[in-house]
Design an enzyme around this catalytic site. Structure first.
Site: not given
Length: 946
Positions: A542-544, A547
């Site tokens: 998800v962070c990839t 952001h």
């Protein structure tokens, strides 16, 4: 151009090649089986004009391969036409089949230019930096391993901000340094590089020089894969010349399996002058004789193979894409004939019967024809390869007797894009089940074909339909599937029931056809790596996605998530809130903020007009591609340094930059147009496709001081919960919203437009090299590039293996796995591997073996079963399982073992798993492990016969 119809083909050929194909004019002379196959393929692939010529009446033998060019024409006719074409710059191709041998000749003139020689996409890379200097150095994003530029490559630069002097359509050479950076010319006087930019390889055209037919006959250039094939190809070349001479002398082809005619052909071939530029080696008399004996026949699989390759060469000529043949291609499948000469057909057995199978009988005799008629085959998949196989079944006479037949299993329905490859379907059939339409069309080809459609999938959920009784009636299986997961399941069923499996697949101009025969060849394994990549649904972190995207796939997944969140999930959440009146504000701050961004976007009140929808879309553009990036850079500045001294924005992390909305930028404008229309649809409001109207409205909205009052920041605090509740309550009033379900195949619904624009803008934010609309659609839909020619060839190759499987026991060396790459003229056929043998104690087995134990009357207990295995095979069972449920373990306490050992086997299975035997079940499959076994040893399955 109908891009929906030719969508799968466009992925292979590209737009420019397709345009040249649609403008081309083709004359096709000779419409027996081979000519008809070429015509079918050219029509499917959209050639602009096709003229068909053949003055001869149809005869019975044509129906064995009916559905070149200059097939069965005299040599002097071929020479006349070939000379005329070469002299006047007209492309000339000649294709012939004689029984189990075929050839193709290609003459594109003395100076033919191939514009796009390979199937590979041009090498492209995103630029990270360009130095001012002499020479200038271009540093690429993503590291050196992701790029493969070579010294002297011609490239063009585009989309560079700052050093705009490099943006040009004029190719320039590059020098590749050891670290993978590119050295270019003097950039000392150029502007300073700011950001962005793409470097793209320019494919260099290649020139092909072909000889005319009269010269090429005596100085043949033959396409072969290795030196061992060269001599055989030269022998085939002389065999065809001898057959033409025989036909010229006698006015006919050699009679089927007539030894006198065959010896005449051998003599003619051996008396021919040696070929120029080749080693003077004696011709293989046995090979020449076999060719002559079987040359009178015409076979559907051979027509499909040569027809597919010939059509591909026509397309190469008119589209100037891919390297053409240089110049002769020979193909033979004489291994289809019995190795034992005693089993070869006699002249009497091959005499014409005035029936539709005369062309096939001339090669194999009536014995094989009789066997084919009683076969019952299961065809899994009625797509492109499935349609070709059904046509093949109809033409060869498979399953035309009462006890034979073909069962077609396919749960899919016909789409418009299918019509360019799946030739049994017509526009009126769109939306109908493939299995039913294909079956009906096959019956039209041969009314005697016994064909039954099944619209149920063949998977673990339907084993009550495709059960023991069903498979007991099946003689073999053909898998025409586009999923490795489905192929593995079907192959496992074939191994379980000991049925031969014919399996084929294509991807663009690549193709494969394989055969798996119980106890003779290895079983199907499939490309595990391809299976993992194609069938995997593993999400990105998800962070990839949120952001730190670094690839276009990350950006695309983010765009898909945006679509789902904004236009489906938001509507479903509001509708749920309306129905339950539950407060959604008891969540933590982050979840509340995410919900409000999803549900309301940037509007306090529900939209009432088209203008409101445009305001929302414009505000959301600002939120996604400017404000959120500014906030991210506030938290992680571009110069942020980690504790170890490395830059935070380095390696796989691309430092983003915010975008400024510009309605004159195509993707900026497309995003607002698509988002506003989708938002309007969700609220039941009329949208607008007028770009002029939208541009005028954007001018008003973008004037200084005209920011709508109902736009607001997406940042909320806990102290604003009452205001948020009021906003949400206001949103909940009114009719239910209409969730938008994503569909990739309608180019007019703005779904793909939104995802494409969002993907491109996200790539611009992070300096990622974007891809075009077609590639995004291909990735999203997991679309496999496909063309009719590859499909035709692999289906023909399977047809040859079908002859071998049906004719009776054959040695492994008679079967062939085939691999082809039509774009690069690679044709590889090899014998399959033997099944691996394992051994343990007194037991030896392969993947095709199983331990059979009869349940008996009365039925065995578990104790009796274990004793039998030890006594018969020396196996001391440690564990026994059914569908991964443990029935017995030698490590259990004595009391538990005793409880299980005294139970009858079916009673035990039912007690442990809740399983109940289905009517007609004949075998209970159990798995076992034994004392003393080695790591990774897999024992054969235990078939407990009820």
């Amino acid at each position: 151009m109908d891009k929906e119809l030719y969508s799968r083909q466009l992925y292979v050929l590209g737009l420019h090649a397709m345009q040249r194909i649609q403008e081309a004019k083709v004359l096709l002379c000779g419409l027996q089986g081979l000519g008809a196959e070429v015509a079918k393929n050219l029509v499917l692939m959209g050639v602009g004009s096709l003229t068909l010529h053949d003055p001869r009446p149809t005869c019975w033998a044509d129906l064995a391969a009916q559905v070149v060019v200059l097939t069965d024409s005299k040599l002097e006719d071929q020479l006349k036409v070939g000379t005329f074409c070469h002299k006047h710059g007209v492309y000339f191709l000649m294709a012939e089949t004689r029984g189990l041998v075929g050839r193709l000749f290609c003459d594109l003139g003395e100076d033919f230019t191939v514009v796009d020689p390979t199937e590979a996409e041009p090498m492209t890379a995103a630029i990270q930096d360009i130095s001012q200097g002499s020479p200038g150095i271009v540093t690429l994003r993503g590291g050196t391993k992701r790029h493969s530029f070579y010294d002297g490559d011609l490239v063009i630069f585009s989309d560079i901000e700052g050093m705009v002097e490099l943006n040009s359509d004029s190719p320039q050479p590059v020098h590749v340094q050891k670290d993978g950076s590119l050295e270019i010319g003097d950039t000392t006087t150029f502007s300073r590089y700011l950001r962005g930019g793409v470097v793209t390889e320019v494919k260099r055209p290649k020139t092909v020089r072909h000889k005319p037919l009269d010269i090429a006959l005596l100085q043949p250039h033959v396409v072969t894969q290795n030196t061992q094939e060269v001599q055989r190809a030269h022998c085939l070349h002389q065999a065809f010349r001898a057959l033409h001479m025989f036909q010229q002398l006698h006015g006919r082809l050699p009679k089927p399996w007539d030894p006198d005619d065959a010896e005449t052909v051998v003599g003619l071939a051996q008396d021919l002058e040696p070929l120029k530029g080749t080693k003077e080696e004696p011709l293989d008399g046995s090979l020449l004789r076999t060719i002559a004996l079987s040359s009178a026949g015409s076979l559907s699989p051979m027509a499909a193979i040569l027809g597919g390759v010939a059509a591909q060469e026509v397309l190469k000529a008119i589209s100037k894409k891919f390297m053409p043949l240089d110049q002769w291609l020979y193909f033979d499948a004489l291994e289809c004939l019995p190795e034992d000469e005693k089993l070869l057909p006699s002249p009497e057995d091959c005499h014409p019967r005035n029936c539709r199978y005369d062309g096939q009988i001339a090669v194999f005799g009536t014995g094989l024809q009789e066997k084919l008629s009683y076969q019952h085959y299961l065809l899994v998949g009625a797509g492109a390869i499935g349609c070709e196989m059904l046509k093949g079944f109809a033409l060869v006479g498979l399953g035309v007797r009462a006890n034979g037949g073909v069962t077609v299993a396919d749960m899919d329905h016909i789409e418009r894009s299918n019509l360019s490859r799946q030739f049994l379907f017509r526009p009126k059939d769109i939306g109908r089940p493939k299995a039913e339409v294909a079956s009906a069309a096959a019956r039209c080809l041969n009314p005697h074909l016994q064909v039954t459609p099944y619209t149920h999938p063949l998977d673990p959920t339907t084993e009550d339909i495709y059960d023991d009784s069903f498979f007991s009636r099946v003689d073999g299986v053909v898998a025409a599937l586009d999923s490795f997961q489905a192929r593995h399941y079907v192959a496992a069923r074939c191994t379980h029931y000991l049925k031969p499996l014919l399996e084929a697949g294509t991807q663009g101009t690549l193709g494969s056809a394989s055969v798996f025969v119980p106890h003779v060849t290895e079983s199907y394994k499939g490309p595990a790596s391809a299976s993992a990549s194609q069938d995997s649904d593993a999400p990105y972190p998800v962070c990839t996605l949120r952001h730190f995207p670094s690839t276009v796939e990350h950006s695309l997944q983010w765009a898909q998530d945006e679509f789902e969140g904004l236009f489906r999930l938001s509507a479903e959440n509001i509708n749920c809130y309306q129905q339950t009146c539950n407060s959604l504000l008891g969540m933590d701050r982050i979840r509340t903020q995410a919900l409000l961004q999803q549900v309301m976007g940037v509007l306090r009140m529900r939209p009432r007009t088209w203008r409101n929808c445009v305001e929302w879309a414009l505000g959301h553009w600002q939120l996604c591609f400017h404000d959120s990036i500014v906030e991210l850079l506030r938290l992680f500045p571009s110069d942020k340094v980690l504790a170890d001294g490395t830059l935070f924005w380095s390696g796989s992390k691309n430092c983003p930059h915010p975008l400024q909305f510009d309605p004159n930028q195509d993707m900026h404008f497309l995003y607002v147009l698509a988002a506003a229309n989708l938002y309007a649809r969700m609220h039941g409001l009329p949208g607008s496709q007028s770009q002029t109207e939208l541009r005028e409205l954007l001018k008003l909205l973008l004037e200084p001081g005209s920011t709508p009052q109902n736009l607001f920041s997406a940042e909320f605090g806990q102290e604003q919960s009452e205001e948020l509740k009021e906003t949400l309550d206001n949103w909940s009033k009114g009719p239910p919203l209409k969730p938008v379900l994503f569909g990739k195949d309608d180019d007019g619904n703005f779904h793909m437009d939104f995802v494409v624009a969002a993907t491109h803008l996200r790539c611009q934010n992070y300096g990622i090299l974007p891809v075009n609309h077609a590639r995004i659609k291909q990735i999203m839909g997991r679309i496999i590039p496909a063309i009719a020619t590859s499909t035709s060839v692999v289906a023909g190759l399977l047809g040859l293996e079908l002859y071998k499987v049906v004719s009776g026991p054959r040695p492994r060396g008679a079967f062939r796995h085939s691999y082809l790459h039509l774009a690069e003229n690679h044709f590889i056929r090899s014998a399959p591997s033997a099944p691996a043998i394992q051994s343990f104690q007194r037991l030896k087995w392969t993947c095709w073996d199983r331990l059979k134990v009869h349940a008996g009357q009365p039925e065995r207990t578990l104790e009796s079963l274990l004793a039998h295995l030890q006594e018969e095979h020396g196996l001391k069972v440690e564990m026994l399982l059914h569908d991964q449920a443990l029935l017995y373990s030698s490590g259990w306490p004595f009391e538990k073992q005793a409880q299980h050992l005294c139970l009858r086997v079916t009673e035990l299975v039912q007690q442990v798993t809740g399983w109940k035997p289905k009517p007609g079940l004949r075998v209970l499959v159990l798995e076992l492990s034994c004392e003393g076994e080695e790591d990774e040893m897999v024992f054969p399955p235990l078939h407990y016969e009820l």
